[in-house]
Write a protein that holds these residues in place. Structure first.
Motif, PDB file in Angstrom:
ATOM      1  N   GLU A  64     -63.498 -32.894  32.133  1.00 24.65           N
ATOM      2  CA  GLU A  64     -62.230 -32.790  32.852  1.00 24.65           C
ATOM      3  C   GLU A  64     -62.050 -33.900  33.889  1.00 24.65           C
ATOM      4  OE1 GLU A  64     -59.921 -30.820  31.979  1.00 24.65           O
ATOM      5  OE2 GLU A  64     -60.621 -28.797  31.491  1.00 24.65           O
ATOM      6  N   ALA A  65     -63.131 -34.270  34.564  1.00 29.52           N
ATOM      7  CA  ALA A  65     -63.025 -35.242  35.657  1.00 29.52           C
ATOM      8  C   ALA A  65     -63.242 -36.689  35.206  1.00 29.52           C
ATOM      9  CB  ALA A  65     -64.036 -34.889  36.748  1.00 29.52           C
ATOM     10  N   VAL A  66     -63.554 -36.894  33.927  1.00 28.60           N
ATOM     11  CA  VAL A  66     -63.838 -38.255  33.442  1.00 28.60           C
ATOM     12  C   VAL A  66     -63.086 -38.486  32.139  1.00 28.60           C
ATOM     13  CG1 VAL A  66     -65.638 -39.952  32.900  1.00 28.60           C
ATOM     14  CG2 VAL A  66     -66.161 -38.023  34.423  1.00 28.60           C
ATOM     15  N   PRO A  67     -61.840 -38.950  32.184  1.00 31.24           N
ATOM     16  CA  PRO A  67     -61.066 -39.197  30.963  1.00 31.24           C
ATOM     17  C   PRO A  67     -61.806 -40.140  30.012  1.00 31.24           C
ATOM     18  CG  PRO A  67     -59.652 -39.350  32.888  1.00 31.24           C
ATOM     19  CD  PRO A  67     -61.054 -39.259  33.397  1.00 31.24           C
ATOM     20  N   GLY A  68     -61.866 -39.730  28.744  1.00 30.92           N
ATOM     21  CA  GLY A  68     -62.524 -40.550  27.735  1.00 30.92           C
ATOM     22  C   GLY A  68     -63.967 -40.207  27.474  1.00 30.92           C
ATOM     23  N   LEU A  69     -64.542 -39.303  28.276  1.00 27.25           N
ATOM     24  CA  LEU A  69     -65.926 -38.877  28.056  1.00 27.25           C
ATOM     25  C   LEU A  69     -65.923 -37.474  27.465  1.00 27.25           C
ATOM     26  CD1 LEU A  69     -68.968 -39.406  28.382  1.00 27.25           C
ATOM     27  CD2 LEU A  69     -68.801 -38.420  30.694  1.00 27.25           C
ATOM     28  N   PHE A  70     -66.524 -37.334  26.282  1.00 28.37           N
ATOM     29  CA  PHE A  70     -66.547 -36.062  25.555  1.00 28.37           C
ATOM     30  C   PHE A  70     -68.000 -35.646  25.306  1.00 28.37           C
ATOM     31  CE2 PHE A  70     -62.591 -38.126  24.674  1.00 28.37           C
ATOM     32  CZ  PHE A  70     -61.647 -37.134  24.462  1.00 28.37           C
ATOM     33  N   MET A  71     -68.228 -34.341  25.232  1.00 22.71           N
ATOM     34  CA  MET A  71     -69.557 -33.813  24.943  1.00 22.71           C
ATOM     35  C   MET A  71     -69.440 -32.716  23.898  1.00 22.71           C
ATOM     36  SD  MET A  71     -71.389 -33.920  28.665  1.00 22.71           S
ATOM     37  CE  MET A  71     -71.360 -35.468  29.598  1.00 22.71           C
ATOM     38  N   VAL A  72     -70.258 -32.808  22.849  1.00 24.13           N
ATOM     39  CA  VAL A  72     -70.102 -31.899  21.716  1.00 24.13           C
ATOM     40  C   VAL A  72     -71.449 -31.397  21.205  1.00 24.13           C
ATOM     41  CG1 VAL A  72     -67.955 -33.013  20.969  1.00 24.13           C
ATOM     42  CG2 VAL A  72     -70.134 -33.845  20.072  1.00 24.13           C
ATOM     43  N   GLY A  73     -71.366 -30.396  20.341  1.00 22.90           N
ATOM     44  CA  GLY A  73     -72.543 -29.910  19.632  1.00 22.90           C
ATOM     45  C   GLY A  73     -73.551 -29.190  20.499  1.00 22.90           C
TER      46      GLY A  73
END
Length: 404
Positions: A361-370
């Motif tokens: 939410e606080a870092v546009p473009g950073l995603f975490m999955v799995g």
């Protein structure tokens, strides 16, 4: 350096070439993004290859949000609703991969788990995804509207970084704390990672008799607190394993009792009383062996140390023996750790992520999955489906950053 310069400034850089990472890469690539996957191991999909006895339990027909553990039990709902088991089955059909259903909705490849990896690689190729193996990430930082990722293959400057480097389970396949380290670097909380879907061990002397049963397996009901599973239990040299026990291990906390009913759905006391009233001359081991494995029957009977035939047993002793078999309590001293754990419980705190996109939410473009995320599914294809669903969600959302 031999890599094309253009590939060092992709729209999307996926860190981790497992199930979630490859699905994220495919989804973003299909939406017009330039995508690079970096995998620190020698090949992608190594956890896929060893799963399900080499046939990969890739999803489950009974996909439900309440079969996932997370500090936020609602977090999985959005991703699961937008990528369902039938979506993955459609992908298998496209590649003519045969599959079959086992018990409890579990779906497996007919031939080999390598079919799944080959399918994902074919989809990556069709979407223009570039995959780099044996590539180590040294540092991730934010640089203006993009990221700066230093690696053994040079420096990348992607608009999007998707962290799909997994949890701590099965370190021999290269599991590491990388995703957690990056999360903390960007001030995203991490819930303590612990082994899940893992055998439990017993070190107390009073449980020494369990070791004599190593190799014995039977269908049971295992419970811990309010949760229970009806599946097979396996006695090991160190404690207990098998599907029922692996399931309960995800819920077990140190100090808790694990209860086992070795004859679920039946009333053993009533069965033994019937033998007594019939004047049975069978001794306890032989009597119990009518319903339980012979070695287990002998071990349970030995706890009462009686050589009398069932016809001579007092009612209270029959009740005690039945209680032992159908309400036995074990107090595990621990687990066999991440080396034997199929997945990791805990991880990147979902409070810092969008449930719809998997973006920080606080870092546009950073995603975490799995598996890196604090979402742990039941045994039986749930964790792979979370990888597909969360990867798909991130890949879709990453497309908004695509260069035009």
């Amino acid at each position: 350096m031999k890599h094309q310069t253009a590939w060092h400034a992709p729209d999307v850089l996926v860190i981790g070439g497992g199930a979630a990472g490859l699905m994220a890469a495919i989804t973003a690539g299909q939406r017009g993004c330039s995508v690079v996957v970096v995998e620190h191991g020698p090949e992608v999909g190594r956890k896929i290859l060893i799963s399900g006895g080499g046939r990969c339990n890739f999803t489950n027909t009974e996909m439900r949000a309440d079969r996932f553990l997370s500090a936020n039990r609602h977090f999985v709902k959005s991703a699961l609703s937008r990528y369902k088991p039938e979506d993955f089955l459609a992908l298998l059909a496209k590649h003519s991969i045969a599959w079959h259903e086992k018990k409890l909705g579990q779906l497996f490849c007919d031939h080999s788990a390598r079919d799944i990896v080959s399918m994902l690689l074919a989809e990556c190729a069709a979407a223009g995804v570039r995959i780099l193996t044996d590539t180590r990430i040294r540092h991730v930082s934010r640089s203006g509207d993009a990221f700066r990722v230093e690696s053994s293959a040079g420096e990348f400057q992607p608009k999007v970084v998707i962290l799909a480097s997994g949890g701590l389970s099965i370190p021999k396949l290269g599991a590491s704390s990388f995703a957690y380290d990056v999360a903390r670097q960007f001030d995203v909380p991490v819930i303590k990672p612990e082994p899940a879907l893992v055998p439990l061990v017993f070190d107390q002397p009073q449980d020494g008799w369990l070791k004599t049963l190593a190799g014995v397996s039977l269908p049971v009901r295992v419970s811990c607190g309010k949760i229970a599973f009806d599946e097979a239990l396996l006695f090991t040299h160190r404690g207990l394993s098998g599907p029922a026990l692996l399931q309960i291990s995800s819920y077990w906390q140190a100090g808790q009792a694990v209860k086992v009913d070795m004859l679920p759905g039946q009333d053993l006391a009533a069965l033994l009383m019937k033998l007594k009233k019939a004047g049975s001359k069978a001794k306890a081991p032989a009597a119990l062996a009518r319903w339980l494995p012979q070695r287990l029957a002998a071990a349970l009977a030995a706890q009462k140390a009686s050589d009398r035939p069932m016809a001579e047993w007092a009612d209270k002793d029959i009740q005690a023996l039945a209680q032992r078999a159908q309400n036995m309590q074990f107090y595990p001293t621990g687990t066999e750790g991440f080396a034997k754990a199929e997945v990791t419980r805990g991880g990147v705190d979902t409070r810092g992520l969008s449930s719809r996109t998997m973006q920080v939410e606080a870092v546009p473009g950073l995603f975490m999955v799995g598996e890196a995320v604090d979402v742990t599914g039941w045994l039986g294809g749930y964790n792979f489906h979370w990888a597909w669903a969360s990867g798909h969600a991130a890949g879709e959302a990453a497309a908004q950053f695509r260069a035009v």
